[in-house]
Design a protein around this motif. Structure first.
Motif, short mmCIF file in Angstrom:
data_model
loop_
_atom_site.label_atom_id
_atom_site.label_comp_id
_atom_site.label_asym_id
_atom_site.label_seq_id
_atom_site.Cartn_x
_atom_site.Cartn_y
_atom_site.Cartn_z
N HIS A 1 0.80 -1.23 0.00
CA HIS A 1 0.00 0.00 0.00
C HIS A 1 0.83 1.28 0.00
O HIS A 1 0.28 2.37 0.12
CB HIS A 1 -0.96 -0.02 1.20
CG HIS A 1 -2.00 -1.09 1.10
ND1 HIS A 1 -3.27 -0.86 0.63
CD2 HIS A 1 -1.94 -2.42 1.35
CE1 HIS A 1 -3.96 -1.99 0.62
NE2 HIS A 1 -3.17 -2.95 1.05
N HIS A 2 2.16 1.14 -0.14
CA HIS A 2 3.04 2.31 -0.25
C HIS A 2 4.16 1.99 -1.24
O HIS A 2 4.69 0.88 -1.21
CB HIS A 2 3.65 2.69 1.10
CG HIS A 2 2.64 3.06 2.14
ND1 HIS A 2 2.07 2.12 2.98
CD2 HIS A 2 2.08 4.25 2.46
CE1 HIS A 2 1.21 2.73 3.78
NE2 HIS A 2 1.19 4.00 3.48
N PRO A 3 4.57 2.95 -2.06
CA PRO A 3 5.64 2.68 -3.03
C PRO A 3 7.04 2.83 -2.44
O PRO A 3 8.00 2.30 -3.01
CB PRO A 3 5.40 3.74 -4.11
CG PRO A 3 4.77 4.88 -3.37
CD PRO A 3 3.94 4.26 -2.27
N ARG B 1 9.59 -1.04 -1.37
CA ARG B 1 10.81 -1.62 -1.93
C ARG B 1 11.03 -3.03 -1.39
O ARG B 1 11.49 -3.92 -2.10
CB ARG B 1 12.03 -0.75 -1.60
CG ARG B 1 11.91 0.70 -2.04
CD ARG B 1 11.49 0.85 -3.49
NE ARG B 1 12.35 0.12 -4.43
CZ ARG B 1 12.14 0.11 -5.73
NH1 ARG B 1 11.12 0.75 -6.26
NH2 ARG B 1 12.97 -0.58 -6.53
N THR B 2 10.71 -3.25 -0.11
CA THR B 2 10.81 -4.60 0.46
C THR B 2 9.86 -5.55 -0.25
O THR B 2 10.21 -6.70 -0.55
CB THR B 2 10.50 -4.56 1.96
OG1 THR B 2 11.44 -3.71 2.62
CG2 THR B 2 10.55 -5.94 2.58
N ALA B 3 8.66 -5.08 -0.53
CA ALA B 3 7.67 -5.91 -1.23
C ALA B 3 8.18 -6.32 -2.62
O ALA B 3 8.02 -7.47 -3.04
CB ALA B 3 6.35 -5.16 -1.35
N VAL B 4 8.81 -5.38 -3.32
CA VAL B 4 9.36 -5.68 -4.65
C VAL B 4 10.44 -6.76 -4.54
O VAL B 4 10.46 -7.74 -5.31
CB VAL B 4 9.94 -4.41 -5.31
CG1 VAL B 4 10.76 -4.76 -6.55
CG2 VAL B 4 8.81 -3.45 -5.68
N ARG B 5 11.32 -6.60 -3.56
CA ARG B 5 12.42 -7.57 -3.40
C ARG B 5 11.87 -8.97 -3.06
O ARG B 5 12.32 -9.98 -3.65
CB ARG B 5 13.37 -7.10 -2.29
CG ARG B 5 14.54 -8.03 -2.02
CD ARG B 5 15.48 -7.46 -0.99
NE ARG B 5 14.83 -7.23 0.29
CZ ARG B 5 14.63 -8.19 1.21
NH1 ARG B 5 15.02 -9.44 0.95
NH2 ARG B 5 14.07 -7.90 2.36
#
Length: 391
Positions: free
Chosen positions: A85-87, A92-96
């Protein structure tokens, strides 16, 4: 996955809580990854990761998305999808983690970050130019992007250049209880604040600069002069600017009209929406404006400053009014509303609009989107494996 959550009151925590509850009621397993707060209550299925700073910009915390325990949770649980819910930070952790564990990633665009930050940076940095570029880069890593309104979807596909087929509309749902407030409960609120025999106006907001509450107070001073009769205005909420706003209210001679109630428990807030004759809103940083829909659920028309997100909900002249950010214009609409629009037509229209956004309907739509993203991701994996075998 979120950078802020309960006990902080705000649009994102509310949206996450309601979506998680709706998904669980449909039989799904949900884990919320949220920062740690001193005042938090332990909840099942909420994983609290570390916090670097308890008080940061605007009174929120600065989370530590590098907390190693987050990845430990991912190693232990076979998650099907990540919804962030935040970029920034946790984004960034979610992307990794999405890449490392091959889990589809979806994102909800809740906040006009460039507008929010401009309240605090005072034009020092040009976030209105930087943020769309950053978002464009971040969103490339997302399998799908949710917008809370059609207007925000246009912003994402236009300014942030997200392909339309990778976007969908998923608003914040309205709790079932908001539609079930009795007249007795509403009248009790009016009696509590001495508004049985006068119009009762309401705003529900963080008392912070980005919510433009100061503008409301300036407008109310002009409403008082134009309307010339008693009315009461409830300012519900807490935040870093609460005391300065109290002082401003007194300077403007609004001590008899304006009541700062502080925070009202979430389970009671529906009574306030139902009790009010009109809901006033001036924020320009919303992507949806959850409180606008909650007002509608209480059959309460909304007078708002015209801005993205809000203008997708308020049908000017039907369930409320939209104005420019001009205190004379805004005060005129409020005064006209108090004189002429308390006839029930706008209230009925507001309630009908709210019915389209019930919590359970939003959760059902979310599941549809999730399943599509998971299925498409699985198809790409199979295609990739086949190509490797053929090669």
């Amino acid at each position: 996955m979120t950078n802020n959550y309960k006990p902080i009151m705000g649009g994102v925590p509310i949206s996450i809580e309601r979506l998680a509850r709706g998904l669980k009621e449909l039989g799904h397993q949900v884990t919320i990854f949220a920062p740690t707060y001193r005042e938090q209550q332990e909840e099942e299925d909420v994983f609290r990761y570390a916090t670097c700073m308890q008080r940061f910009v605007g009174g929120i915390v600065l989370p530590n998305p590098l907390d190693a325990r987050i990845e430990e949770e991912f190693r232990e649980h076979p998650y099907d999808i990540i919804h962030v819910h935040h970029p920034m930070l946790i984004g960034r952790t979610a992307v990794r983690l999405s890449r490392k564990y091959d889990i589809p990633l979806v994102f909800t665009y809740h906040t006009r970050y460039e507008q929010y930050a401009s309240c605090y940076t005072k034009g020092i940095c040009r976030l209105d130019r930087i943020m769309p570029l950053y978002l464009h880069t971040f969103l490339k890593h997302c399998n799908f992007v949710f917008a809370p309104t059609a207007g925000m979807q246009e912003y994402l596909t236009g300014r942030c250049r997200v392909p339309r087929e990778r976007t969908g509309i998923l608003p914040t749902g309205i709790e079932r209880g908001n539609f079930q407030i009795s007249e007795e409960q509403a009248q009790a609120v009016r009696a509590r604040y001495g508004a049985e025999d006068m119009p009762l106006l309401l705003t529900v907001s963080r008392m912070a600069q980005e919510k433009n509450v100061s503008f409301l107070l300036e407008s109310l001073a002009k409403v008082k002069a134009r309307y010339g009769k008693p009315f009461r205005m409830l300012m519900v909420g807490d935040g870093p600017d609460l005391e300065p706003l109290r002082e401003q209210s007194e300077r403007l001679g609004l001590s008899e009209q304006v009541v700062f109630t502080g925070t009202v428990p979430n389970e009671r807030i529906g009574e306030y929406f139902k009790a009010a004759d009109g809901f006033l809103f001036a924020s320009k940083t919303e992507t949806q404006g959850i409180v606008v829909l909650e007002a509608f659920a209480g059959a309460t028309p909304v007078i708002a400053v015209r801005a993205s997100g809000v203008e997708d909900l308020v049908d000017d002249g039907a369930n409320g009014f939209l104005t420019g950010e001009d205190t004379e214009e805004y005060a005129g609409k409020v005064a006209d509303f108090l004189e002429e629009a308390l006839d029930g037509r706008m209230a009925r229209n507001a309630f009908q609009k709210a019915a389209l956004y019930r919590e359970e309907a939003v959760a059902f739509d979310a599941v549809h989107y999730y399943n599509s993203v998971i299925a498409e991701s699985a198809m790409h994996k199979k295609r990739h494996i086949r190509l490797l075998l053929e090669g």
